[in-house]
Design a protein around this motif. Structure first.
Motif, mmCIF file in Angstrom:
data_model
loop_
_atom_site.group_PDB
_atom_site.id
_atom_site.type_symbol
_atom_site.label_atom_id
_atom_site.label_comp_id
_atom_site.label_asym_id
_atom_site.label_seq_id
_atom_site.Cartn_x
_atom_site.Cartn_y
_atom_site.Cartn_z
ATOM 1 N N SER A 125 -6.409 -8.811 -4.106
ATOM 2 C CA SER A 125 -6.464 -9.139 -5.530
ATOM 3 C C SER A 125 -6.435 -10.650 -5.676
ATOM 4 C CB SER A 125 -5.281 -8.504 -6.274
ATOM 5 O OG SER A 125 -4.062 -9.022 -5.783
ATOM 6 N N GLY A 126 -6.766 -11.105 -6.864
ATOM 7 C CA GLY A 126 -6.762 -12.537 -7.124
ATOM 8 C C GLY A 126 -7.565 -12.871 -8.357
ATOM 9 N N LEU A 127 -8.188 -14.054 -8.321
ATOM 10 C CA LEU A 127 -9.038 -14.515 -9.417
ATOM 11 C C LEU A 127 -10.431 -14.792 -8.878
ATOM 12 C CD1 LEU A 127 -6.698 -17.141 -11.142
ATOM 13 C CD2 LEU A 127 -7.219 -14.831 -11.949
ATOM 14 N N TYR A 128 -11.448 -14.348 -9.615
ATOM 15 C CA TYR A 128 -12.827 -14.704 -9.291
ATOM 16 C C TYR A 128 -13.426 -15.330 -10.539
ATOM 17 C CZ TYR A 128 -17.622 -14.692 -7.764
ATOM 18 O OH TYR A 128 -18.881 -15.100 -7.419
ATOM 19 N N GLY A 152 -12.077 -17.315 -12.441
ATOM 20 C CA GLY A 152 -11.049 -17.318 -13.474
ATOM 21 C C GLY A 152 -10.676 -15.948 -13.999
ATOM 22 N N HIS A 153 -11.309 -14.882 -13.522
ATOM 23 C CA HIS A 153 -11.025 -13.530 -13.981
ATOM 24 C C HIS A 153 -10.204 -12.790 -12.922
ATOM 25 C CE1 HIS A 153 -13.948 -13.988 -17.229
ATOM 26 N NE2 HIS A 153 -14.786 -14.485 -16.325
ATOM 27 N N ALA A 154 -9.135 -12.142 -13.361
ATOM 28 C CA ALA A 154 -8.311 -11.367 -12.435
ATOM 29 C C ALA A 154 -9.114 -10.196 -11.887
ATOM 30 C CB ALA A 154 -7.058 -10.862 -13.142
ATOM 31 N N PHE A 155 -8.909 -9.907 -10.602
ATOM 32 C CA PHE A 155 -9.586 -8.761 -10.004
ATOM 33 C C PHE A 155 -8.682 -8.076 -9.005
ATOM 34 C CE2 PHE A 155 -10.395 -11.886 -6.674
ATOM 35 C CZ PHE A 155 -10.252 -11.138 -5.507
ATOM 36 N N GLN A 156 -9.004 -6.826 -8.756
ATOM 37 C CA GLN A 156 -8.477 -6.067 -7.629
ATOM 38 C C GLN A 156 -9.690 -5.455 -6.973
ATOM 39 O OE1 GLN A 156 -5.593 -3.250 -9.070
ATOM 40 N NE2 GLN A 156 -3.990 -4.793 -9.119
ATOM 41 N N GLY A 157 -9.659 -5.361 -5.663
ATOM 42 C CA GLY A 157 -10.818 -4.827 -4.986
ATOM 43 C C GLY A 157 -10.545 -4.498 -3.534
ATOM 44 N N THR A 158 -11.634 -4.202 -2.838
ATOM 45 C CA THR A 158 -11.581 -3.793 -1.445
ATOM 46 C C THR A 158 -12.493 -4.685 -0.621
ATOM 47 O OG1 THR A 158 -11.253 -1.515 -2.157
ATOM 48 C CG2 THR A 158 -11.920 -1.838 0.122
ATOM 49 N N VAL A 159 -12.025 -5.084 0.546
ATOM 50 C CA VAL A 159 -12.856 -5.861 1.465
ATOM 51 C C VAL A 159 -13.892 -4.906 2.057
ATOM 52 C CG1 VAL A 159 -12.899 -7.195 3.608
ATOM 53 C CG2 VAL A 159 -10.996 -7.474 1.994
ATOM 54 N N LYS A 160 -15.157 -5.201 1.810
ATOM 55 C CA LYS A 160 -16.245 -4.384 2.362
ATOM 56 C C LYS A 160 -16.625 -4.877 3.752
ATOM 57 C CE LYS A 160 -20.972 -2.887 1.391
ATOM 58 N NZ LYS A 160 -22.078 -2.982 0.422
ATOM 59 N N ASP A 189 -13.210 -3.092 -10.900
ATOM 60 C CA ASP A 189 -13.896 -3.204 -12.193
ATOM 61 C C ASP A 189 -14.795 -4.419 -12.133
ATOM 62 O OD1 ASP A 189 -12.443 -1.031 -13.461
ATOM 63 O OD2 ASP A 189 -10.714 -2.397 -13.532
ATOM 64 N N ALA A 190 -16.023 -4.281 -12.631
ATOM 65 C CA ALA A 190 -16.985 -5.382 -12.600
ATOM 66 C C ALA A 190 -16.419 -6.614 -13.309
ATOM 67 C CB ALA A 190 -18.287 -4.952 -13.250
ATOM 68 N N VAL A 191 -16.751 -7.785 -12.782
ATOM 69 C CA VAL A 191 -16.295 -9.059 -13.328
ATOM 70 C C VAL A 191 -17.481 -9.745 -13.994
ATOM 71 C CG1 VAL A 191 -15.416 -11.344 -12.724
ATOM 72 C CG2 VAL A 191 -14.483 -9.320 -11.601
ATOM 73 N N ASP A 192 -17.275 -10.251 -15.216
ATOM 74 C CA ASP A 192 -18.322 -10.982 -15.932
ATOM 75 C C ASP A 192 -18.343 -12.415 -15.397
ATOM 76 O OD1 ASP A 192 -20.206 -11.984 -17.648
ATOM 77 O OD2 ASP A 192 -19.119 -11.490 -19.487
ATOM 78 N N PHE A 199 -24.654 -13.316 -23.721
ATOM 79 C CA PHE A 199 -24.999 -12.285 -22.745
ATOM 80 C C PHE A 199 -23.930 -12.221 -21.658
ATOM 81 C CE2 PHE A 199 -26.934 -16.152 -21.213
ATOM 82 C CZ PHE A 199 -26.796 -16.116 -19.830
ATOM 83 N N THR A 200 -24.006 -11.185 -20.868
ATOM 84 C CA THR A 200 -23.038 -11.008 -19.788
ATOM 85 C C THR A 200 -23.772 -10.890 -18.456
ATOM 86 O OG1 THR A 200 -23.060 -8.610 -19.997
ATOM 87 C CG2 THR A 200 -21.379 -9.790 -21.250
ATOM 88 N N GLY A 201 -23.061 -11.134 -17.417
ATOM 89 C CA GLY A 201 -23.571 -10.977 -16.059
ATOM 90 C C GLY A 201 -22.468 -10.348 -15.227
ATOM 91 N N LEU A 202 -22.474 -9.030 -15.158
ATOM 92 C CA LEU A 202 -21.403 -8.312 -14.468
ATOM 93 C C LEU A 202 -21.698 -8.219 -12.978
ATOM 94 C CD1 LEU A 202 -20.796 -5.430 -17.030
ATOM 95 C CD2 LEU A 202 -19.480 -7.528 -16.736
ATOM 96 N N ARG A 203 -20.668 -8.456 -12.182
ATOM 97 C CA ARG A 203 -20.772 -8.343 -10.723
ATOM 98 C C ARG A 203 -19.728 -7.353 -10.244
ATOM 99 N NH1 ARG A 203 -24.685 -10.676 -11.724
ATOM 100 N NH2 ARG A 203 -25.437 -12.662 -10.952
ATOM 101 N N LYS A 204 -20.168 -6.423 -9.435
ATOM 102 C CA LYS A 204 -19.267 -5.434 -8.846
ATOM 103 C C LYS A 204 -18.922 -5.821 -7.402
ATOM 104 C CE LYS A 204 -17.362 -1.245 -8.886
ATOM 105 N NZ LYS A 204 -16.114 -0.983 -9.464
ATOM 106 N N GLN A 205 -19.800 -6.651 -6.801
ATOM 107 C CA GLN A 205 -19.601 -7.061 -5.408
ATOM 108 C C GLN A 205 -20.008 -8.519 -5.266
ATOM 109 O OE1 GLN A 205 -21.023 -4.415 -2.211
ATOM 110 N NE2 GLN A 205 -22.268 -6.125 -1.498
ATOM 111 N N VAL A 206 -19.202 -9.290 -4.530
ATOM 112 C CA VAL A 206 -19.521 -10.687 -4.273
ATOM 113 C C VAL A 206 -19.176 -11.025 -2.832
ATOM 114 C CG1 VAL A 206 -19.135 -11.429 -6.664
ATOM 115 C CG2 VAL A 206 -17.256 -11.542 -5.022
#
Length: 147
Positions: A73-76, A78-86, A104-107, A114-121
């Motif tokens: 977890s952390g910030l991407y 500036g947005h908080a996220f939780q995720g899994t290392v792929k 959850d996708a991060v804008d 407009f938005t630009g959602l990312r589910k994986q980075v």
């Protein structure tokens, strides 16, 4: 054939603490020892020629590692996220190339239009737990929690 096991070398601070405990224990047993003698004894216990050699080999801090499937977890941006290392690949001393799948996708767009959602980075995380790349306001692209 017997396989030789090696222990990971502790940090310099841990080695110095070992020397301090050794000196204290020896003094309590009536065998006064200087700090330098205790450092040399610790160096020999770890298989080094002397304290300077051990000090040069020992890490300043323990290096963090990552494995696929690990929860982070952390910030991407500036947005908080939780995720899994792929995917995780060690890039160089203390640097890791990570592909992270967000729960959850991060804008990633600051615009109200407009938005630009990312589910994986993918990002390269440095020894301090964040990317070297920064946004225009100087914040790292990704900052991990619990570093």
């Amino acid at each position: 054939m017997e396989q030789k096991r090696t222990l990971a070398l502790p940090t310099r601070a841990t080695l110095k603490a070992q020397a301090k405990r050794l000196r204290s224990d020896l003094t309590a047993q009536g065998k006064p020892t200087t700090h330098a003698q205790a450092l040399e004894a610790i160096a020999h216990q770890w298989g080094a020629r002397d304290w300077n050699t051990l000090h040069a080999k020992a890490p300043d801090t323990l290096q963090r590692s990552f494995t696929p499937g690990e929860r982070i977890s952390g910030l991407y941006l500036g947005h908080a996220f939780q995720g899994t290392v792929k995917a995780a690949q060690m890039a160089s001393a203390g640097f890791w190339r990570l592909t992270v799948v967000f729960d959850d996708a991060v804008d990633v767009v600051e615009s109200q239009h407009f938005t630009g959602l990312r589910k994986q980075v993918s990002a390269t995380i440095g020894p301090q737990g964040h990317t070297a790349q920064k946004t225009s306001n100087g914040q790292p692209h990704m900052v991990l929690d619990a570093w």
